[in-house]
Motif scaffolding. Structure first.
Motif, PDB file in Angstrom:
ATOM      1  N   UNK A   1       9.660   7.077 -10.441  1.00 17.55           N
ATOM      2  CA  UNK A   1      10.491   6.179  -9.642  1.00 17.55           C
ATOM      3  C   UNK A   1      10.265   4.718 -10.015  1.00 17.55           C
ATOM      4  N   UNK A   2       8.999   4.341 -10.241  1.00 19.50           N
ATOM      5  CA  UNK A   2       8.656   2.951 -10.538  1.00 19.50           C
ATOM      6  C   UNK A   2       8.873   2.585 -12.000  1.00 19.50           C
ATOM      7  N   UNK A   3       8.696   3.593 -12.886  1.00 16.39           N
ATOM      8  CA  UNK A   3       8.773   3.318 -14.316  1.00 16.39           C
ATOM      9  C   UNK A   3       7.436   2.984 -14.926  1.00 16.39           C
ATOM     10  N   UNK A   4       6.344   3.174 -14.185  1.00 16.20           N
ATOM     11  CA  UNK A   4       4.999   2.972 -14.704  1.00 16.20           C
ATOM     12  C   UNK A   4       4.033   3.803 -13.875  1.00 16.20           C
ATOM     13  N   UNK A   5       2.830   4.051 -14.429  1.00 15.11           N
ATOM     14  CA  UNK A   5       1.860   4.919 -13.780  1.00 15.11           C
ATOM     15  C   UNK A   5       0.972   4.163 -12.801  1.00 15.11           C
ATOM     16  N   UNK A   6       0.590   4.874 -11.757  1.00 17.18           N
ATOM     17  CA  UNK A   6      -0.484   4.411 -10.874  1.00 17.18           C
ATOM     18  C   UNK A   6      -1.537   5.514 -10.852  1.00 17.18           C
ATOM     19  N   UNK A   7      -2.809   5.135 -10.890  1.00 19.12           N
ATOM     20  CA  UNK A   7      -3.883   6.122 -10.958  1.00 19.12           C
ATOM     21  C   UNK A   7      -4.924   5.841  -9.879  1.00 19.12           C
ATOM     22  N   UNK A   8      -5.633   6.881  -9.405  1.00 20.29           N
ATOM     23  CA  UNK A   8      -6.696   6.649  -8.423  1.00 20.29           C
ATOM     24  C   UNK A   8      -7.764   5.727  -8.998  1.00 20.29           C
ATOM     25  N   UNK A   9      -8.297   4.852  -8.162  1.00 14.97           N
ATOM     26  CA  UNK A   9      -9.313   3.917  -8.642  1.00 14.97           C
ATOM     27  C   UNK A   9     -10.205   3.468  -7.498  1.00 14.97           C
ATOM     28  N   UNK A  10     -11.445   3.177  -7.846  1.00 16.70           N
ATOM     29  CA  UNK A  10     -12.384   2.547  -6.913  1.00 16.70           C
ATOM     30  C   UNK A  10     -12.432   1.064  -7.262  1.00 16.70           C
TER      31      UNK A  10
END
Length: 256
Positions: A134-143
């Motif tokens: 949907x956004x066109x880029x990745x989001x990943x889990x992060x601390x």
């Protein structure tokens, strides 16, 4: 902002590699290549030592300070402890006499609470994948480490463009205290965004229209108005029918 440590870079790389992997595992060499490829100032040997020894709960106690971040998966592969716990994999405790903290006041990774669902945790990965489309880029889990020395785990993070995401896999309208959990996630996004500075897109991401309805801008609820005022976007990602059914079954099991 505190200077980034080798551990910070390994954790960021480990979360990204875990999302890419079918079973959430990765090798030390994959971590090294990813970090070095991003121009890290840490030596390859330092990064590798963090993965296989300093940050691994299964490794012999060769260091005075160790961190409970990774666990061996077999065949030279590793997993994040938090992900191994989510899917019910046994994780060895740190060897007695060693430290399981980072900076002086950081706590060990929390245990997975009784009644939590590995299905819903796994579904969050599918939600983030759908959000990336949907956004066109990745989001990943992060601390993320904040200026005051505290840390916070965020479901999805992108640094370019700056984006913070909390995902919720629940199907159907939220019940009882579940609304409080969602609003706590929203408060986390607002606080972290302000602490990091700059302009971050803040997203509460649902996988069901009914679950999201009372939080959306057109809803006549005080918390929908509050989310809009604080620029928290409420988005819905469609999951497959199979995923939705798996989540519903997990929910029924939890509420028996």
């Amino acid at each position: 902002m505190l200077a980034r440590t080798c551990r910070d870079e390994v954790l960021e790389a480990a979360h990204e590699l875990a999302v890419r992997s079918a079973d959430g595992s990765f090798t030390a060499e994959e971590v090294v290549r990813l970090i070095i490829g991003r121009g890290s100032t840490f030596a390859e040997s330092t990064i590798r030592t963090h993965v296989v020894s300093r940050m691994c709960v299964d490794a012999p106690a060769h260091h005075a300070v160790r961190y409970p971040d990774l666990t061996r998966h077999g065949g030279g592969r590793y997993r994040l402890v938090e992900m191994a716990q989510r899917i019910g994999t046994s994780v060895a405790p740190l060897t007695a006499g060693t430290s399981n903290t980072t900076r002086g006041d950081e706590e060990p990774l929390p245990e997975v609470p009784a009644g939590s669902s590995s299905v819903q945790r796994q579904a969050e990965t599918a939600i983030l994948d759908g959000l990336a489309d949907l956004l066109g880029y990745k989001v990943i889990p992060a601390r993320l480490h904040l200026a005051g020395g505290e840390y916070v785990d965020v479901d999805g993070v992108s640094h370019a463009p700056p984006t913070l995401v909390e995902a919720w896999a629940h199907q159907g309208p939220p019940k009882g205290g579940q609304k409080h959990k969602i609003l706590a996630d929203a408060l986390k996004l607002i606080h972290v965004g302000r602490e990091l500075g700059g302009h971050h897109q803040l997203i509460l991401c649902f996988s069901d229209e009914q679950a999201a309805r009372s939080f959306q801008p057109e809803a006549r609820t005080w918390y929908a108005a509050a989310l809009k005022a604080h620029h928290v976007d409420v988005l819905v990602v469609d999951l497959s029918a199979e995923w939705r059914e798996r989540i519903r079954i997990a929910q029924q099991r939890q509420f028996r």
